[in-house]
Design a protein around this motif. Structure first.
Motif, PDB file in Angstrom:
ATOM      1  N   VAL A 373       0.865  -1.178   0.000  1.00 55.62           N
ATOM      2  CA  VAL A 373       0.000   0.000   0.000  1.00 55.62           C
ATOM      3  C   VAL A 373       0.898   1.224   0.000  1.00 55.62           C
ATOM      4  O   VAL A 373       1.736   1.391   0.886  1.00 55.62           O
ATOM      5  N   ARG A 374       0.737   2.086  -0.996  1.00 60.74           N
ATOM      6  CA  ARG A 374       1.584   3.274  -1.146  1.00 60.74           C
ATOM      7  C   ARG A 374       0.723   4.539  -1.176  1.00 60.74           C
ATOM      8  O   ARG A 374      -0.106   4.663  -2.077  1.00 60.74           O
ATOM      9  N   PRO A 375       0.925   5.455  -0.235  1.00 61.17           N
ATOM     10  CA  PRO A 375       1.751   5.313   0.963  1.00 61.17           C
ATOM     11  C   PRO A 375       1.028   4.465   2.009  1.00 61.17           C
ATOM     12  O   PRO A 375      -0.169   4.206   1.868  1.00 61.17           O
ATOM     13  N   PRO A 376       1.719   4.026   3.070  1.00 62.68           N
ATOM     14  CA  PRO A 376       1.038   3.244   4.111  1.00 62.68           C
ATOM     15  C   PRO A 376      -0.172   3.985   4.659  1.00 62.68           C
ATOM     16  O   PRO A 376      -0.137   5.199   4.861  1.00 62.68           O
ATOM     17  N   ARG A 377      -1.219   3.215   4.910  1.00 55.62           N
ATOM     18  CA  ARG A 377      -2.490   3.817   5.308  1.00 55.62           C
ATOM     19  C   ARG A 377      -2.626   3.784   6.833  1.00 55.62           C
ATOM     20  O   ARG A 377      -2.529   2.717   7.453  1.00 55.62           O
ATOM     21  N   PRO A 378      -2.859   4.940   7.477  1.00 60.27           N
ATOM     22  CA  PRO A 378      -3.031   4.952   8.944  1.00 60.27           C
ATOM     23  C   PRO A 378      -4.268   4.144   9.350  1.00 60.27           C
ATOM     24  O   PRO A 378      -5.291   4.136   8.655  1.00 60.27           O
ATOM     25  N   LEU A 379      -4.165   3.448  10.463  1.00 57.31           N
ATOM     26  CA  LEU A 379      -5.244   2.621  10.968  1.00 57.31           C
ATOM     27  C   LEU A 379      -5.798   3.212  12.252  1.00 57.31           C
ATOM     28  O   LEU A 379      -5.046   3.724  13.096  1.00 57.31           O
ATOM     29  N   ALA A 380      -7.115   3.125  12.384  1.00 55.93           N
ATOM     30  CA  ALA A 380      -7.754   3.563  13.630  1.00 55.93           C
ATOM     31  C   ALA A 380      -7.496   2.532  14.720  1.00 55.93           C
ATOM     32  O   ALA A 380      -7.204   1.360  14.451  1.00 55.93           O
ATOM     33  N   LEU A 381      -7.614   2.959  15.959  1.00 55.02           N
ATOM     34  CA  LEU A 381      -7.390   2.094  17.111  1.00 55.02           C
ATOM     35  C   LEU A 381      -8.677   1.904  17.886  1.00 55.02           C
ATOM     36  O   LEU A 381      -9.487   2.822  18.011  1.00 55.02           O
TER      37      LEU A 381
END
Length: 469
Positions: A373-381
């Motif tokens: 995945v470009r750019p890395p995708r932020p993940l929720a917590l």
């Protein structure tokens, strides 16, 4: 699954040129030629059965494969519209039943397999008369009878065969396998007293050898033809049981025309000590057969070497000259431990001139996903657990730690896309080099499947880095 059935030519189909004698190969050897097209080949009763669902795509589709099989099948006495008899169906027993209908000249029923006649299933043939008295003339009618009553009267085998024919039960078949070395003998039905008669019988062995070579992707370089004498003594002189000759070729070959010519020349100078009753052919030396590689593009009108496509390197050079060197790019592996820096795209001409990149020793290699995945995708917590598609991820493997980027910045290694990724998600910067501090995990949830995620040790944030197939 998709099955094809081919009727084995009977021995009586092949007659000698002068005596009208008959000769034939063992049934297993008659199926060697089909192993070139699929590894799942079996003999059932009078037919050769091929399961082609796993290989038909490699031959250009089902229609193209069936056409190839018709062209390469050994000749037989029974033909349909000028070609060998073939039948196809979802199960092996259905294909065999349809083949039997074709040989009888009967039409194919409208409903398959329900309306197939009882006599087309081997397990029902011994009970055909009794079933007809019960009013059962088709497979469907027999299957509609109470199973317990059928089992008591006819045994369990007819029911098991019907289940296999419908595809409700597995059909355990003995697949034909190739021997490691070709060695085949033929018992001649009539004594061969001349070299031409010996050559004619040897042609059957050469045909079997060709099927063996093609299935193993080998070419023969040396072989031995031997014949057994029918007499032990002539005029008081003891005869050796066998006489033989050896053929050798300069290069591996699969075509039998050249070997046949060599045999004809050698046998023309060979004196048979006695009439021959048995013939044997054995391979002495084989080698992998180089496969011709088809060119990418069809030939251009007026080009030299008509019938050949354009070689790949010429295509690259011509297209790069027409569109510019930067327009045609290829990937190049780099010795870098950072996932987004393990390859870069560069002009194809430059890649051909550059020396090959050294192999990289990466402990992450077995866990790397096919897609990044470009750019890395932020993940929720959710609490302390990362979430994807609204569901928390379960960590299956890890952590695998990746730290530092010591010899050059991400922006110098890859294109603009990697530049965005490196600057946005690699944490702190040190002297222009991307400082990487990550813990990688293989994770899963029902909504997203299996993914590759990492936790940035500098910020504590979670990111989606890759997706598995």
């Amino acid at each position: 699954m998709h099955w094809l059935a081919w009727h084995l030519p009977p021995i009586e189909a092949t007659t000698g040129p002068a005596t009208g004698s008959v000769i034939g190969l063992p049934p297993a050897a008659q199926g060697w030629w089909a192993l070139r097209f699929t590894p799942r080949v079996a003999l059932v009763d009078e037919a050769l059965l091929l399961e082609v669902s796993g290989t038909e795509r490699l031959w250009g589709g089902r229609a193209a494969l069936q056409s190839l099989l018709r062209d390469h099948a050994p000749p037989g006495p029974e033909t349909l519209e000028g070609g060998p008899l073939w039948a196809s169906a979802p199960t092996a027993l259905q294909a065999l039943a349809l083949l039997r209908l074709q040989r009888q000249g009967r039409p194919v029923p409208r409903r398959l397999p329900h309306d197939l006649p009882v006599a087309t299933l081997s397990a029902l043939r011994p009970h055909a008369q009794a079933l007809q008295q019960l009013g059962c003339r088709t497979w469907g009618a027999v299957r509609a009878l109470p199973r317990a009553g059928v089992a008591r009267r006819f045994g369990a085998e007819p029911l098991a065969a019907l289940d296999r024919a419908w595809g409700d039960a597995p059909h355990g078949l003995d697949w034909i396998t190739l021997p490691e070395q070709f060695a085949l003998e033929l018992e001649l039905p009539a004594l061969a007293e001349s070299a031409p008669a010996l050559l004619w019988a040897g042609q059957r062995l050469l045909d079997a050898l060709q099927g063996w070579l093609r299935a193993r992707h080998q070419g023969v370089q040396a072989l031995e033809l031997a014949w057994r004498h029918d007499l032990r003594r002539i005029d008081g002189v003891d005869l050796p049981p066998w006489q033989s000759l050896t053929l050798r070729t300069a290069e591996p070959l699969q075509g039998m025309a050249h070997l046949r010519r060599l045999l004809a020349e050698r046998l023309a100078h060979q004196r048979l000590a006695a009439p021959v009753s048995r013939l044997a052919l054995r391979s002495l030396q084989t080698a992998p057969m180089p496969q011709a590689s088809a060119d990418l593009l069809p030939p251009q009108p007026g080009d030299a070497g008509a019938g050949q496509g354009e070689p790949w390197h010429q295509f690259v050079e011509r297209l790069s000259a027409r569109l510019g060197a930067d327009s045609l790019r290829v990937p190049q592996s780099l010795a870098d431990h950072r996932p987004e820096c393990m390859q870069q795209w560069q002009p194809a001409l430059a890649a051909r001139a550059a020396p090959p990149a050294p192999a990289q020793d990466c402990t992450l290699a077995p866990l790397l996903p096919p897609w990044l995945v470009r750019p890395p995708r932020p993940l929720a917590l959710r609490g302390s657990r990362p979430c994807l598609h609204g569901q928390p991820l379960r960590l299956l493997d890890g952590p695998q730690r990746v730290e530092t980027g010591w010899w050059e910045a991400v922006a110098d290694l890859n294109d603009d896309e990697s530049d965005v990724q490196g600057n946005a998600h690699n944490g702190a910067q040190d002297g222009g080099s991307a400082l990487v501090r990550r813990d990688y995990f293989v994770a899963h949830n029902p909504a997203a499947g299996t993914v590759w995620v990492f936790r940035d040790r500098a910020t504590g944030g979670w990111f989606l880095q890759g997706v598995y197939g």
